[in-house]
Scaffold this active site. Structure first.
Site, PDB file in Angstrom:
ATOM      1  N   GLU A 193       0.841  -1.211   0.000  1.00 29.10           N
ATOM      2  CA  GLU A 193       0.000   0.000   0.000  1.00 29.10           C
ATOM      3  C   GLU A 193       0.872   1.255   0.000  1.00 29.10           C
ATOM      4  O   GLU A 193       0.677   2.170  -0.801  1.00 29.10           O
ATOM      5  CB  GLU A 193      -0.924   0.003   1.227  1.00 29.10           C
ATOM      6  CG  GLU A 193      -2.055  -1.013   1.123  1.00 29.10           C
ATOM      7  CD  GLU A 193      -3.071  -0.943   2.264  1.00 29.10           C
ATOM      8  OE1 GLU A 193      -4.037  -1.713   2.221  1.00 29.10           O
ATOM      9  OE2 GLU A 193      -2.899  -0.127   3.208  1.00 29.10           O
ATOM     10  N   LEU A 324      -5.977  -7.039  12.398  1.00 28.09           N
ATOM     11  CA  LEU A 324      -6.859  -6.196  11.591  1.00 28.09           C
ATOM     12  C   LEU A 324      -7.760  -5.384  12.507  1.00 28.09           C
ATOM     13  O   LEU A 324      -8.216  -5.881  13.556  1.00 28.09           O
ATOM     14  CB  LEU A 324      -7.733  -7.066  10.676  1.00 28.09           C
ATOM     15  CG  LEU A 324      -6.999  -7.798   9.550  1.00 28.09           C
ATOM     16  CD1 LEU A 324      -7.894  -8.828   8.897  1.00 28.09           C
ATOM     17  CD2 LEU A 324      -6.477  -6.804   8.517  1.00 28.09           C
ATOM     18  N   HIS A 449     -28.020  -4.118 -12.285  1.00 28.70           N
ATOM     19  CA  HIS A 449     -27.188  -4.069 -13.496  1.00 28.70           C
ATOM     20  C   HIS A 449     -27.064  -2.628 -13.975  1.00 28.70           C
ATOM     21  O   HIS A 449     -28.066  -1.912 -13.972  1.00 28.70           O
ATOM     22  CB  HIS A 449     -27.818  -4.919 -14.595  1.00 28.70           C
ATOM     23  CG  HIS A 449     -27.067  -4.831 -15.887  1.00 28.70           C
ATOM     24  ND1 HIS A 449     -25.878  -5.490 -16.093  1.00 28.70           N
ATOM     25  CD2 HIS A 449     -27.321  -4.134 -17.027  1.00 28.70           C
ATOM     26  CE1 HIS A 449     -25.440  -5.215 -17.309  1.00 28.70           C
ATOM     27  NE2 HIS A 449     -26.288  -4.388 -17.894  1.00 28.70           N
TER      28      HIS A 449
HETATM   29  C1  LIG Z   1       0.101   1.487   7.927  1.00 27.54           C
HETATM   30  C2  LIG Z   1      -0.973   0.585   8.479  1.00 27.54           C
HETATM   31  C3  LIG Z   1      -2.135   0.408   7.757  1.00 27.54           C
HETATM   32  C4  LIG Z   1      -3.139  -0.425   8.256  1.00 27.54           C
HETATM   33  N1  LIG Z   1      -4.263  -0.573   7.511  1.00 27.54           N
HETATM   34  C5  LIG Z   1      -5.257  -1.373   7.969  1.00 27.54           C
HETATM   35  C6  LIG Z   1      -6.471  -1.499   7.238  1.00 27.54           C
HETATM   36  O1  LIG Z   1      -6.656  -0.895   6.173  1.00 27.54           O
HETATM   37  N2  LIG Z   1      -7.434  -2.301   7.739  1.00 27.54           N
HETATM   38  C7  LIG Z   1      -7.263  -3.000   8.907  1.00 27.54           C
HETATM   39  O2  LIG Z   1      -8.175  -3.719   9.320  1.00 27.54           O
HETATM   40  N3  LIG Z   1      -6.131  -2.874   9.625  1.00 27.54           N
HETATM   41  C8  LIG Z   1      -5.129  -2.089   9.190  1.00 27.54           C
HETATM   42  N4  LIG Z   1      -3.992  -1.938   9.939  1.00 27.54           N
HETATM   43  C9  LIG Z   1      -3.883  -2.695  11.205  1.00 27.54           C
HETATM   44  C10 LIG Z   1      -4.685  -2.003  12.307  1.00 27.54           C
HETATM   45  O3  LIG Z   1      -4.227  -0.686  12.450  1.00 27.54           O
HETATM   46  C11 LIG Z   1      -4.573  -2.770  13.605  1.00 27.54           C
HETATM   47  O4  LIG Z   1      -4.931  -4.122  13.402  1.00 27.54           O
HETATM   48  C12 LIG Z   1      -5.477  -2.166  14.674  1.00 27.54           C
HETATM   49  O5  LIG Z   1      -5.150  -0.822  14.907  1.00 27.54           O
HETATM   50  C13 LIG Z   1      -5.365  -2.959  15.979  1.00 27.54           C
HETATM   51  O6  LIG Z   1      -6.221  -2.394  16.922  1.00 27.54           O
HETATM   52  P1  LIG Z   1      -5.961  -2.533  18.491  1.00 27.54           P
HETATM   53  O7  LIG Z   1      -7.116  -1.874  19.140  1.00 27.54           O
HETATM   54  O8  LIG Z   1      -5.656  -3.933  18.822  1.00 27.54           O
HETATM   55  O9  LIG Z   1      -4.621  -1.735  18.787  1.00 27.54           O
HETATM   56  P2  LIG Z   1      -3.992  -0.348  18.325  1.00 27.54           P
HETATM   57  O10 LIG Z   1      -4.758   0.289  17.253  1.00 27.54           O
HETATM   58  O11 LIG Z   1      -2.563  -0.661  18.088  1.00 27.54           O
HETATM   59  O12 LIG Z   1      -4.151   0.553  19.612  1.00 27.54           O
HETATM   60  C14 LIG Z   1      -3.502   0.276  20.797  1.00 27.54           C
HETATM   61  C15 LIG Z   1      -3.370   1.543  21.594  1.00 27.54           C
HETATM   62  O13 LIG Z   1      -2.877   1.189  22.888  1.00 27.54           O
HETATM   63  C16 LIG Z   1      -2.018   2.213  23.331  1.00 27.54           C
HETATM   64  N5  LIG Z   1      -1.139   1.640  24.373  1.00 27.54           N
HETATM   65  C17 LIG Z   1      -0.237   0.643  24.217  1.00 27.54           C
HETATM   66  N6  LIG Z   1       0.334   0.354  25.406  1.00 27.54           N
HETATM   67  C18 LIG Z   1      -0.225   1.198  26.314  1.00 27.54           C
HETATM   68  C19 LIG Z   1      -0.052   1.392  27.702  1.00 27.54           C
HETATM   69  N7  LIG Z   1       0.786   0.631  28.414  1.00 27.54           N
HETATM   70  N8  LIG Z   1      -0.776   2.347  28.321  1.00 27.54           N
HETATM   71  C20 LIG Z   1      -1.641   3.117  27.621  1.00 27.54           C
HETATM   72  N9  LIG Z   1      -1.852   2.968  26.294  1.00 27.54           N
HETATM   73  C21 LIG Z   1      -1.157   2.021  25.657  1.00 27.54           C
HETATM   74  C22 LIG Z   1      -1.259   2.622  22.072  1.00 27.54           C
HETATM   75  O14 LIG Z   1      -0.760   3.926  22.210  1.00 27.54           O
HETATM   76  C23 LIG Z   1      -2.363   2.527  21.014  1.00 27.54           C
HETATM   77  O15 LIG Z   1      -2.979   3.764  20.792  1.00 27.54           O
HETATM   78  C24 LIG Z   1      -2.976  -1.105   9.489  1.00 27.54           C
HETATM   79  C25 LIG Z   1      -1.808  -0.911  10.232  1.00 27.54           C
HETATM   80  C26 LIG Z   1      -0.822  -0.077   9.739  1.00 27.54           C
HETATM   81  C27 LIG Z   1       0.422   0.131  10.553  1.00 27.54           C
END
Ligand SMILES: Cc1cc2nc3c(=O)[nH]c(=O)nc-3n(C[C@H](O)[C@H](O)[C@H](O)COP(=O)(O)OP(=O)(O)OC[C@H]3O[C@@H](n4cnc5c(N)ncnc54)[C@H](O)[C@@H]3O)c2cc1C
Length: 470
Positions: A193, A324, A449
């Protein structure tokens, strides 16, 4: 005044954590969310899904003006890139969405705390969290804690990020100039991407992938079609190739690669390392509560998303399964509903996955390589967008839809799309599969369609060699 005891503390406000918090609040729980970054929304909104899709959309417009509009009889001259404006647009979208979550937290009476959270050893049935922030630290107590700390880019020992010549996805979303030569290490979703974005904006992009195919988890034919198309667009793709070392020279960064034909060297200005992500647990205090991560760095959970320690739960990139955003969010909802005693479940067999390149790749269920490996009998039906009226009208007719189904019952094992609007088309495939649908079900749905979605119906018909337009 007595200390407030929350029903639930969520650590991490990504698509897993913030969705879980909102659903839990809707169900009547008192909820606090601790997030260490200044804005809500996690990686997805701040430096992942949203900013990348914003730049993909903008760069696609730019590329189309140069390469496709003439075919429609539209002559454009003088189109030029204003990268600063493109980046400002992306930032505005991120700000709007992250601010929107802050608004939703307020509406749902969720307490939002900015700071780094660390688990403290338990005290009976109550769980304790220490939050360190700019003004010091505070201690919070709750009956349950949800860990949703997500993931971070893997840094390779010989390719340490320096924000200048060796960069990660976050850096690649905020470059202030178009690099002349960009080497992307990793031909997965993120590498392709972001490689596409900078290629469309004028960079010479080389992608190296160690495995035999790009997007290794995709259907092999789909991956081949995408690879051919990306090559036509000017990206150089080298599979079965490993980057061994880099050196800084007067002409830029010299990368030494091991290819199937032997050692090769490539000079570039920036190396984008997109070789995968790893769960984020540093400083979380897992040891202090007796929690251990798996080899992959994640936390094992049961059907309630509870870890090995009662009262501590984990979802999203931190828990097993595809990394994801929508998987994280679904888990957030199911977690909260099960905490409330509901019997909600999430079907892990039907999680769509999208690569927002041109053409897009979208897939759900098992692919042919997986079916063969698992000895699952199947029949395949394929329909090419080149025979779809709407695709021809748009001028975007590369690719196909492939339906894989059980030869006896016709029940669908998987649907794989490479082509225009695949990211939107996959919703129909996911819906049919979520209801355990068959090729007959998909083929007998009346589709408007002319639409791209007709290719899905035709591919379902093609499984029994009954496609009308093939
Ligand atoms: C460039 C890129 C493009 C992507 N595109 C897609 C897409 O198009 N579609 C898709 O489905 N997925 C995509 N992803 C993957 C997607 O971003 C992740 O799967 C998703 O964000 C995971 O969600 P989460 O809630 O598990 O964690 P995250 O989104 O990683 O959030 C975790 C949060 O926890 C916080 N945190 C961590 N440790 C601590 C702590 N000790 N104390 C307080 N806060 C903390 C972090 O700061 C963060 O904000 C992409 C990822 C990247 C890098």
């Amino acid at each position: 005044m007595s200390e407030q005891i929350y029903d639930l503390i969520v650590i991490g406000a990504g698509p897993g954590g913030y969705v879980a918090a909102i659903r839990a609040a809707q169900l009547g729980f008192s909820v606090a969310v601790v997030e260490k970054r200044a804005t809500l929304g996690g990686v997805c909104l701040n430096e992942g899904c949203i900013p990348s899709k914003s730049l993909l959309e903008s760069s696609e417009h730019f590329s189309r003006i140069h390469h496709e509009l003439a075919e429609h009889g539209i002559e454009v001259s003088g189109a030029r890139l204003d990268l600063q404006k493109m980046m400002a647009r992306k930032e505005a979208i991120v700000t709007k969405l992250t601010g929107g979550i802050a608004g939703l937290f307020k509406k749902n009476k969720i307490v939002s705390i900015t700071g780094q959270a660390e688990l403290l050893p338990g005290d009976g049935s109550l769980r304790q969290v220490k939050v360190t922030h700019e003004d010091g630290s505070q201690q919070l107590s709750a009956k349950a804690i949800l860990l949703a700390t997500g993931s971070e880019a893997i840094e390779l020992p010989h390719l340490q990020f320096n924000g200048q010549t060796v960069i990660n996805a976050r850096d690649a979303l905020s470059l202030t100039d178009v690099p002349k030569r960009l080497l992307v290490v990793g031909g997965g979703v993120i590498g392709l991407e972001l490689g596409s974005v900078w290629s469309r904006l004028g960079a010479e992009v080389t992608v190296v992938e160690m495995l035999p195919q790009i997007i290794p988890q995709a259907d092999p034919q789909v991956a081949q079609t995408l690879q051919r198309s990306l090559k036509k667009q000017g990206l150089k793709i080298m599979v079965k190739t490993r980057l061994d070392k880099i050196e800084t020279t007067a002409d830029g960064v010299l990368a030494t690669l091991t290819t199937p034909k032997g050692e090769q060297q490539v000079t570039c200005d920036k190396v984008l390392v997109a070789t995968g992500r790893r769960a984020q647990t540093a400083g979380l205090g897992l040891e202090s509560v007796g929690l251990q991560t798996t080899k992959q760095g994640q936390l094992e959970v049961d059907e309630n998303y509870q870890t090995a320690v009662p009262g501590i739960y984990a979802i999203g990139d931190l828990a097993p399964g595809p990394m994801l955003a929508h998987k994280a969010s679904e888990e957030g909802v199911v977690f909260a509903e099960r905490l409330a005693g509901q019997k909600s479940t999430f079907n892990y067999q039907v999680i769509p996955s999208v690569t927002y390149t041109w053409p897009e790749v979208a897939t759900v269920g098992k692919n042919e390589a997986e079916l063969k490996m698992e000895n699952i009998p199947y029949k395949s039906g394929k329909f090419f967008f080149a025979a779809n009226g709407r695709a021809l009208c748009t001028g975007m007719s590369e690719g196909f839809v492939k339906v894989l189904a059980d030869p006896e019952s016709g029940r669908i094992h998987g649907i794989h799309i490479v082509g225009p609007q695949a990211s939107e088309l996959i919703a129909e495939a996911t819906t049919v599969m979520s209801f355990a649908g068959s090729t007959h079900d998909l083929a007998t749905i009346c589709h408007a369609h002319p639409t791209l979605a007709e290719a899905l119906k035709e591919a379902a018909l093609a499984v029994n060699k009954e496609a009308i337009h093939a």
